[in-house]
Design a protein around this motif. Structure first.
Motif: not given
Length: 374
Positions: A224, A227, A291, A295, A300, A302, A305-306, A352
């Protein structure tokens, strides 16, 4: 966006701006092979080197927003890819015991040792890299076809299937008997990797990193943060590419000017292209900073982040391609900044997790897990 930063983050921004300008000047006069020690020294003096390292090891353990500011700013000066700016984080070596901590982790964090990450095996490998216990040692056999950073590594953190316990991360020194570097190769982004075989390699059982049987989760635990760092690098480089285009258009306009009458900067088509580039870069940068704040808030994030990684890498790819089109053929010459960015971003779109895989994971996060705000 980096708007409305508090005083602490504003100071981070000012510090890294000064460092980025210093590094840009340094890169212009120092040979490439000498840049690592030089950039590391400058970064340590600025207090930036340790921001990626835990306080327990002398670092400042900066949060996601602070590190985003750092990487965005370095990218905007096209120096974020230089070696030695940010200190290595413990990664899978976090919380290791002795003697690994003293022999490997501490020198690694200080920038004195390099490591590689061995996860991928050849598609035709008869079995995963495996190990058996023999007294106080592990005896390892197998191969890794793509060891990230392995070409110059003093040790590899490799995923190994240990008989009777399951997968584990194991530290393997590259100079141990039975370790063979079978192939050294570079990639488009300028980094150097390697393939290795292991033939009856003996390592102490203390080289098992973390709890045996949980190696896969440990191997993926840092993804994470990686990325998010890629997204920040790309957002900064998008700014650099756009600034370069505007400079090129202004210079072209100056050459066309007639006496006291300045020529209009950019044709209609060029202006539309530049506007599209700025809109795309604004969207990617906005997503990135939102984002990073999620964090830091402990959410959460995830899926976010993607999404930020996908958006930032694809945006930089498009921005760089358009920038080359506008600047012209000189941007394709080796050594031109845009040529370097084009190579690096092609690698980052895969790193990643390819964009398509991340998009599928975002959909899974919502449809199957009910996570994220996207």
């Amino acid at each position: 966006m980096p708007d409305f930063l508090d005083s602490q983050h504003t100071e981070v921004l000012r510090t890294v701006e000064r460092l980025a300008d210093e590094l840009a000047a340094l890169a212009a006069r120092v040979d490439a092979e000498d840049l690592g020690p030089a950039t590391r020294q400058a970064s340590k003096a600025a207090g930036v080197f340790g921001m990626t390292q835990p306080a327990a090891f002398g670092g400042t353990e900066a949060g996601a927003l602070a590190l985003t500011i750092v990487r965005d700013t370095l990218g905007s000066r096209n120096v974020g890819h230089l070696p030695g700016i940010l200190g290595p984080s413990p990664g899978v070596l976090a919380n290791v015991g002795e003697p690994v901590r003293t022999q490997f982790l501490l020198p690694y964090l200080a920038g004195e040792l390099r490591s590689g990450f061995g996860f991928t095996e050849p598609a035709d490998a008869p079995r995963h890299t495996w190990a058996v216990h023999d007294g106080d040692d592990l005896v390892i056999n197998g191969q890794k076809s793509y060891v990230t950073g392995g070409a110059d590594a003093a040790f590899i953190n490799a995923l190994v299937e240990i008989s009777g316990t399951g997968p584990a991360m194991v530290l393997i020194e590259t100079d141990r008997p039975g370790v063979t570097l079978t192939k050294r190769f570079g990639t488009l982004d300028g980094s150097h990797h390697a393939a290795f075989t292991f033939s009856d390699v003996r390592v102490p059982a203390t080289h098992v990193i973390g709890e045996a049987g949980r190696g896969l989760g440990r191997a993926l635990s840092q993804i994470n943060a990686t990325r998010l760092s890629i997204a920040a690098d790309c957002v900064g480089q998008s700014r650099f590419a756009i600034d370069l285009v505007e400079q090129s258009l202004a210079e072209r306009s100056a050459r066309r000017s007639d006496g006291d009458t300045p020529a209009r900067t950019g044709t209609d088509v060029e202006r539309v292209n530049l506007g599209d580039m700025r809109i795309a870069a604004y969207a990617a940068r906005s997503a990135l900073y939102r984002t990073a704040r999620l964090v830091d808030a402990g959410e959460n994030a995830v899926n976010e982040v993607m999404a930020a990684k996908s958006l930032a890498t694809e945006t930089l790819s498009r921005v760089c391609d358009d920038a080359i089109q506008l600047v012209g053929g000189t941007a394709l010459v080796d050594g031109h900044p845009l040529a370097g960015i084009l190579r690096r971003v092609r690698a980052m779109r895969l790193a990643e997790g390819p964009t398509e895989v991340l998009a599928a994971n975002v959909a899974r996060g919502r449809l199957d897990l009910g996570l994220g705000r996207i």
